[in-house]
Every structure is written in structure tokens, then in C-alpha cells.
Design an enzyme around this catalytic site. Structure first.
Site, short mmCIF file in Angstrom:
data_model
loop_
_atom_site.label_atom_id
_atom_site.label_comp_id
_atom_site.label_asym_id
_atom_site.label_seq_id
_atom_site.Cartn_x
_atom_site.Cartn_y
_atom_site.Cartn_z
CB THR A 8 -0.94 0.03 1.22
OG1 THR A 8 -1.83 1.15 1.09
CG2 THR A 8 -0.17 0.18 2.53
CG ASN A 9 2.10 3.61 -2.73
OD1 ASN A 9 3.26 3.49 -2.34
ND2 ASN A 9 1.68 3.16 -3.90
CG HIS A 12 -4.28 7.94 6.80
ND1 HIS A 12 -4.13 8.83 7.84
CD2 HIS A 12 -4.45 8.69 5.69
CE1 HIS A 12 -4.21 10.07 7.37
NE2 HIS A 12 -4.41 10.00 6.07
CG ASP A 69 -9.73 -3.88 -2.01
OD1 ASP A 69 -9.35 -2.69 -1.90
OD2 ASP A 69 -10.61 -4.22 -2.81
CB THR A 70 -11.08 -1.73 3.15
OG1 THR A 70 -10.09 -2.35 3.98
CG2 THR A 70 -12.23 -1.26 4.04
N GLY A 151 -10.62 8.11 5.04
CA GLY A 151 -11.67 7.46 4.25
C GLY A 151 -13.05 7.85 4.76
CE1 TYR A 152 -17.28 6.61 1.32
CE2 TYR A 152 -15.51 5.00 1.26
CZ TYR A 152 -16.43 5.78 0.60
OH TYR A 152 -16.52 5.74 -0.76
CG ASP A 153 -12.08 5.95 9.57
OD1 ASP A 153 -12.62 4.96 9.05
OD2 ASP A 153 -10.91 5.95 9.99
#
Length: 194
Positions: A8-9, A12, A69-70, A151-153
Site C-alpha cells: 500500500t501507499n 494511514h 482491500d476494504t 476514508g469514510y471514518d
């Protein structure tokens, strides 16, 4: 201690996973491994994307590596954005763009149930193993944040809590989140495999 390249880049994600795997494995970033460029992410499932990203690293290094992947799956949107969560508002969108599109799509919706799922693919000696985490919750009607999370946090509130992921200390979020649960399963595997 086992060294694992994390495909991942996203800084977070790296911070979250390093905190969760502290003492279990040494996490090597792509740049530390001498890998640069965009990793393909063209599968239509979370598991497929995790495998594709991990294989990209494995093929170039033949070192133990993993990728995740999320997806955020929203009931009222028939499971969308799902595997397209990171690029829900378009290919080069920001976290805020994605949240704006999500809140717009749910405007006036009574059913705000959603779940976050993470699939991790670990490749060792060319063989893939999978670890999954899931957390159920609700999509809030507006952002709730203390500057934490990504993200969606800011708009995802897990069940049994009265705050969003972005309002929680990282240690609390890691203990209950989709990624935290998947990483915990990875850590248990690494502990027993060593």
C-alpha cells in the site's frame, strides 16, 4: 521477527497496521522495498484485489508480503460502494469527494445500515492465505471527526458506539475495526506459524 512488505501507499493504513502488528512483524513499506508505481486494482471482489496487489509485490521481490482491500457496503445502496469504495466518486477523487457522494446518495434514507469489510491476502513462498474482518454500523447524516481517521471514518459509526471511527483514539478503533480484526487474525497466524 518476520519482515513483511505491505502493498500500500496509504500512510494511514501503514500506521494502523504497524500499531496493530507491533512486536509480531516488521512492516516494510513499498518505498523501503524499492517498489514504486501504481499497483493494479482491477478485480471485482475485495479478495481479488487483495490477491492482485500482493502478487504484484511478490512477483517483483519474492519476499513475504501482504495487501488488503476494504469495502464499505451500504444496505440502502445494494452494497455499494463495495469494492469501488476508494474511487466511489471517480478515479482521482479525494476522501471528501467520496463522503459527499455517499451522503448525497443517502439523503432522506431511513435505513442507514452499513458494514465495513477488509480482506488481507498474505503471500509466503508463493502461497496465498486470506484473513477477513467485518464491522457493522450506521452511516451518519454528516461528518463527525476530531481529525482522526481517514476514508469514510467521519461518517461511519460502529454498532454499540455513539461516536464515529474518526472520533475514536486509534487504539480503540484498531481493536474493533474491520481492518483491526483482519490484522488480528493475521497476527495470530504469524505468531503460531513462527
Amino acid at each position: 521477527m518476520k519482515r513483511l512488505i505491505f502493498a500500500t501507499n496509504n500512510r494511514h493504513k501503514i500506521e494502523e497496521v504497524r500499531a496493530a502488528l507491533d512486536g509480531t512483524a516488521e512492516i516494510i513499506t513499498l518505498s523501503q522495498a524499492g517498489l514504486f508505481g501504481d499497483i493494479p486494482e482491477t478485480a471485482d471482489t475485495l479478495q481479488g484485489n487483495a490477491l492482485q496487489k500482493a502478487q504484484w509485490v511478490w512477483e517483483r521481490t519474492h519476499c513475504s508480503c501482504f495487501a488488503d482491500d476494504t469495502g464499505l457496503e451500504v444496505d440502502a445502496l445494494d452494497g455499494a460502494p463495495g469494492v469501488y469504495s476508494a474511487r466511489y466518486a471517480g478515479e482521482h477523487c479525494s476522501f471528501d469527494d467520496n463522503i459527499d457522494k455517499l451522503l448525497g446518495a443517502l439523503r432522506g434514507a431511513e435505513n442507514r445500515k452499513a458494514d465495513f469489510r477488509t480482506v488481507i491476502c498474505l503471500i509466503e513462498n508463493g502461497a496465498a492465505k486470506y484473513f477477513e474482518g467485518r464491522v457493522d454500523g450506521q452511516i451518519l447524516t454528516e461528518r463527525h471527526s476530531h481529525g482522526e481517521g481517514f476514508g469514510y471514518d467521519p461518517v461511519f459509526m460502529p454498532d454499540r458506539f455513539a461516536v464515529s471511527f474518526a472520533e475514536m483514539p486509534l487504539s480503540v478503533k484498531n481493536s474493533i475495526s474491520h481492518r483491526g480484526l483482519a490484522v488480528k487474525k493475521l497476527a495470530e497466524y504469524l505468531t503460531h506459524a513462527s
